[in-house]
Write a protein that holds these residues in place. Structure first.
Motif, PDB file in Angstrom:
ATOM      1  N   ARG A  23      -1.010   5.844  34.842  1.00  0.00           N
ATOM      2  CA  ARG A  23      -2.226   5.431  35.554  1.00  0.00           C
ATOM      3  C   ARG A  23      -3.422   5.514  34.616  1.00  0.00           C
ATOM      4  O   ARG A  23      -3.337   6.083  33.540  1.00  0.00           O
ATOM      5  CB  ARG A  23      -2.472   6.371  36.739  1.00  0.00           C
ATOM      6  CG  ARG A  23      -1.265   6.604  37.622  1.00  0.00           C
ATOM      7  CD  ARG A  23      -1.537   7.611  38.716  1.00  0.00           C
ATOM      8  NE  ARG A  23      -2.504   7.108  39.676  1.00  0.00           N
ATOM      9  CZ  ARG A  23      -2.227   6.229  40.630  1.00  0.00           C
ATOM     10  NH1 ARG A  23      -1.013   5.762  40.760  1.00  0.00           N
ATOM     11  NH2 ARG A  23      -3.160   5.824  41.458  1.00  0.00           N
ATOM     12  N   ALA A  24      -4.535   4.980  35.072  1.00  0.00           N
ATOM     13  CA  ALA A  24      -5.781   5.167  34.326  1.00  0.00           C
ATOM     14  C   ALA A  24      -6.118   6.660  34.340  1.00  0.00           C
ATOM     15  O   ALA A  24      -5.989   7.319  35.373  1.00  0.00           O
ATOM     16  CB  ALA A  24      -6.907   4.370  34.979  1.00  0.00           C
ATOM     17  N   ALA A  25      -6.493   7.183  33.200  1.00  0.00           N
ATOM     18  CA  ALA A  25      -6.768   8.623  33.089  1.00  0.00           C
ATOM     19  C   ALA A  25      -7.895   9.029  34.041  1.00  0.00           C
ATOM     20  O   ALA A  25      -8.980   8.449  33.996  1.00  0.00           O
ATOM     21  CB  ALA A  25      -7.134   8.976  31.665  1.00  0.00           C
ATOM     22  N   PRO A  26      -7.639  10.029  34.888  1.00  0.00           N
ATOM     23  CA  PRO A  26      -8.695  10.478  35.797  1.00  0.00           C
ATOM     24  C   PRO A  26      -9.701  11.349  35.061  1.00  0.00           C
ATOM     25  O   PRO A  26      -9.338  12.108  34.164  1.00  0.00           O
ATOM     26  CB  PRO A  26      -7.933  11.292  36.843  1.00  0.00           C
ATOM     27  CG  PRO A  26      -6.756  11.833  36.096  1.00  0.00           C
ATOM     28  CD  PRO A  26      -6.399  10.765  35.085  1.00  0.00           C
ATOM     29  N   GLY A  27     -10.947  11.233  35.445  1.00  0.00           N
ATOM     30  CA  GLY A  27     -11.962  12.122  34.897  1.00  0.00           C
ATOM     31  C   GLY A  27     -12.053  13.398  35.704  1.00  0.00           C
ATOM     32  O   GLY A  27     -12.346  14.466  35.176  1.00  0.00           O
ATOM     33  N   THR A  28     -11.764  13.291  37.002  1.00  0.00           N
ATOM     34  CA  THR A  28     -11.894  14.424  37.916  1.00  0.00           C
ATOM     35  C   THR A  28     -10.714  14.442  38.889  1.00  0.00           C
ATOM     36  O   THR A  28     -10.388  13.422  39.490  1.00  0.00           O
ATOM     37  CB  THR A  28     -13.205  14.325  38.723  1.00  0.00           C
ATOM     38  OG1 THR A  28     -14.309  14.280  37.805  1.00  0.00           O
ATOM     39  CG2 THR A  28     -13.374  15.501  39.660  1.00  0.00           C
ATOM     40  N   VAL A  29     -10.112  15.612  39.030  1.00  0.00           N
ATOM     41  CA  VAL A  29      -9.038  15.814  40.001  1.00  0.00           C
ATOM     42  C   VAL A  29      -9.438  16.962  40.915  1.00  0.00           C
ATOM     43  O   VAL A  29      -9.821  18.034  40.438  1.00  0.00           O
ATOM     44  CB  VAL A  29      -7.688  16.126  39.312  1.00  0.00           C
ATOM     45  CG1 VAL A  29      -6.628  16.523  40.336  1.00  0.00           C
ATOM     46  CG2 VAL A  29      -7.222  14.936  38.487  1.00  0.00           C
ATOM     47  N   ALA A  30      -9.366  16.730  42.212  1.00  0.00           N
ATOM     48  CA  ALA A  30      -9.551  17.802  43.187  1.00  0.00           C
ATOM     49  C   ALA A  30      -8.191  18.437  43.410  1.00  0.00           C
ATOM     50  O   ALA A  30      -7.217  17.736  43.697  1.00  0.00           O
ATOM     51  CB  ALA A  30     -10.106  17.253  44.490  1.00  0.00           C
ATOM     52  N   ILE A  31      -8.093  19.749  43.245  1.00  0.00           N
ATOM     53  CA  ILE A  31      -6.815  20.451  43.359  1.00  0.00           C
ATOM     54  C   ILE A  31      -7.034  21.802  44.018  1.00  0.00           C
ATOM     55  O   ILE A  31      -7.971  22.517  43.676  1.00  0.00           O
ATOM     56  CB  ILE A  31      -6.140  20.603  41.981  1.00  0.00           C
ATOM     57  CG1 ILE A  31      -4.765  21.259  42.108  1.00  0.00           C
ATOM     58  CG2 ILE A  31      -7.030  21.340  41.009  1.00  0.00           C
ATOM     59  CD1 ILE A  31      -3.955  21.240  40.828  1.00  0.00           C
ATOM     60  N   TYR A  32      -6.167  22.122  44.952  1.00  0.00           N
ATOM     61  CA  TYR A  32      -6.267  23.406  45.633  1.00  0.00           C
ATOM     62  C   TYR A  32      -5.598  24.497  44.800  1.00  0.00           C
ATOM     63  O   TYR A  32      -4.715  24.231  43.975  1.00  0.00           O
ATOM     64  CB  TYR A  32      -5.628  23.325  47.023  1.00  0.00           C
ATOM     65  CG  TYR A  32      -4.127  23.181  46.990  1.00  0.00           C
ATOM     66  CD1 TYR A  32      -3.299  24.279  47.185  1.00  0.00           C
ATOM     67  CD2 TYR A  32      -3.531  21.951  46.746  1.00  0.00           C
ATOM     68  CE1 TYR A  32      -1.917  24.159  47.139  1.00  0.00           C
ATOM     69  CE2 TYR A  32      -2.154  21.822  46.707  1.00  0.00           C
ATOM     70  CZ  TYR A  32      -1.354  22.926  46.895  1.00  0.00           C
ATOM     71  OH  TYR A  32       0.003  22.795  46.840  1.00  0.00           O
ATOM     72  N   GLU A  33      -6.022  25.721  45.010  1.00  0.00           N
ATOM     73  CA  GLU A  33      -5.392  26.875  44.386  1.00  0.00           C
ATOM     74  C   GLU A  33      -4.341  27.375  45.383  1.00  0.00           C
ATOM     75  O   GLU A  33      -4.681  27.789  46.483  1.00  0.00           O
ATOM     76  CB  GLU A  33      -6.420  27.955  44.089  1.00  0.00           C
ATOM     77  CG  GLU A  33      -7.455  27.512  43.073  1.00  0.00           C
ATOM     78  CD  GLU A  33      -8.562  28.522  42.880  1.00  0.00           C
ATOM     79  OE1 GLU A  33      -8.746  28.963  41.737  1.00  0.00           O
ATOM     80  OE2 GLU A  33      -9.230  28.862  43.873  1.00  0.00           O
ATOM     81  N   SER A  34      -3.084  27.332  44.979  1.00  0.00           N
ATOM     82  CA  SER A  34      -1.998  27.628  45.914  1.00  0.00           C
ATOM     83  C   SER A  34      -2.005  29.085  46.374  1.00  0.00           C
ATOM     84  O   SER A  34      -2.305  29.997  45.617  1.00  0.00           O
ATOM     85  CB  SER A  34      -0.657  27.279  45.283  1.00  0.00           C
ATOM     86  OG  SER A  34      -0.484  27.939  44.051  1.00  0.00           O
ATOM     87  N   LEU A  35      -1.654  29.239  47.636  1.00  0.00           N
ATOM     88  CA  LEU A  35      -1.426  30.555  48.214  1.00  0.00           C
ATOM     89  C   LEU A  35      -0.042  31.026  47.781  1.00  0.00           C
ATOM     90  O   LEU A  35       0.780  30.217  47.339  1.00  0.00           O
ATOM     91  CB  LEU A  35      -1.508  30.469  49.743  1.00  0.00           C
ATOM     92  CG  LEU A  35      -2.858  30.033  50.308  1.00  0.00           C
ATOM     93  CD1 LEU A  35      -2.757  29.823  51.827  1.00  0.00           C
ATOM     94  CD2 LEU A  35      -3.933  31.051  49.973  1.00  0.00           C
ATOM     95  N   PRO A  36       0.257  32.314  47.913  1.00  0.00           N
ATOM     96  CA  PRO A  36       1.555  32.819  47.439  1.00  0.00           C
ATOM     97  C   PRO A  36       2.778  32.143  48.052  1.00  0.00           C
ATOM     98  O   PRO A  36       3.834  32.112  47.427  1.00  0.00           O
ATOM     99  CB  PRO A  36       1.517  34.308  47.815  1.00  0.00           C
ATOM    100  CG  PRO A  36       0.062  34.636  47.819  1.00  0.00           C
ATOM    101  CD  PRO A  36      -0.628  33.405  48.332  1.00  0.00           C
ATOM    102  N   THR A  37       2.665  31.583  49.246  1.00  0.00           N
ATOM    103  CA  THR A  37       3.824  30.933  49.869  1.00  0.00           C
ATOM    104  C   THR A  37       3.857  29.429  49.634  1.00  0.00           C
ATOM    105  O   THR A  37       4.796  28.763  50.063  1.00  0.00           O
ATOM    106  CB  THR A  37       3.834  31.190  51.385  1.00  0.00           C
ATOM    107  OG1 THR A  37       2.614  30.705  51.942  1.00  0.00           O
ATOM    108  CG2 THR A  37       4.004  32.664  51.695  1.00  0.00           C
ATOM    109  N   GLU A  38       2.861  28.873  48.959  1.00  0.00           N
ATOM    110  CA  GLU A  38       2.787  27.432  48.704  1.00  0.00           C
ATOM    111  C   GLU A  38       3.387  27.084  47.348  1.00  0.00           C
ATOM    112  O   GLU A  38       3.442  27.934  46.450  1.00  0.00           O
ATOM    113  CB  GLU A  38       1.330  26.969  48.746  1.00  0.00           C
ATOM    114  CG  GLU A  38       0.705  27.097  50.116  1.00  0.00           C
ATOM    115  CD  GLU A  38      -0.773  26.731  50.120  1.00  0.00           C
ATOM    116  OE1 GLU A  38      -1.226  26.216  51.157  1.00  0.00           O
ATOM    117  OE2 GLU A  38      -1.473  26.969  49.115  1.00  0.00           O
ATOM    118  N   PRO A  39       3.808  25.837  47.170  1.00  0.00           N
ATOM    119  CA  PRO A  39       4.276  25.431  45.842  1.00  0.00           C
ATOM    120  C   PRO A  39       3.190  25.750  44.803  1.00  0.00           C
ATOM    121  O   PRO A  39       2.014  25.438  45.017  1.00  0.00           O
ATOM    122  CB  PRO A  39       4.482  23.921  45.980  1.00  0.00           C
ATOM    123  CG  PRO A  39       4.730  23.706  47.435  1.00  0.00           C
ATOM    124  CD  PRO A  39       3.870  24.734  48.127  1.00  0.00           C
TER     125      PRO A  39
END
Length: 176
Positions: free
Chosen positions: A36-52
């Protein structure tokens, strides 16, 4: 049932298994981004201990010079966004700056319907995502299912990321 299965998975997984899951998610997402076109910004969550685990993914993105937007839960269960985990508060609407949005989920239906934790935080956030920006949900293997319950306000995700299958477009079920 999904919540109980997740707690059990985490309780029985070794740190080595967790690191392998994290590395697989990061590698798959990196391959998907390469096409894909290189993203400048990615929104990403910080996983909880039970999440991937998303820590390795965040590190991979940072190493590529990609700006991260990280959510912070507000008292009303909405989310505000920070420039990285310790950055300045950019406000609720900062999600509109993202070129890709990575969200948590308990399960994803094959039509892209997302089952969340039940607090409605991402139900508030997803309408603020700029139209056309891909929303990728991260789930464990086996959590891409035939269908999940949905409400009229639910916004479907575009793709799902799993440790074994990588990124899959849920609308067409194509594997990247």
């Amino acid at each position: 049932m999904i919540r109980a299965e997740r707690r059990q998975r985490r309780a029985t997984a070794t740190d080595d298994v967790w690191r392998e899951l994290a590395a697989a998610l990061a590698a798959h997402f990196d391959r998907w981004l390469a096409g894909r076109a290189a993203p400048g910004t990615v929104a990403i969550y910080e996983s909880l201990p039970t999440e991937p685990p998303t820590g390795a993914l965040a590190e991979t993105l940072r190493a590529q010079g990609i700006r991260l937007l990280v959510p912070e839960l507000l008292a009303d269960k909405d989310l505000t966004w920070r420039a990285g985990p310790l950055g300045a508060d950019l406000g609720r609407d900062a999600i509109a700056q993202a070129d890709v949005v990575v969200v948590p989920a308990l399960a994803i239906g094959r039509d892209g319907t997302r089952l969340g934790q039940g607090g409605g935080s991402y139900d508030r956030v997803l309408p603020r995502v700029t139209p056309g920006i891909p929303v990728v949900a991260v789930v464990f293997d086996g959590e891409l299912v035939t269908a999940v319950p949905s409400e009229p306000h639910d916004r479907r995700v575009d793709a799902v990321l799993t440790p074994s299958d990588g990124v899959r477009d849920v609308q067409s079920a194509l594997k990247y």
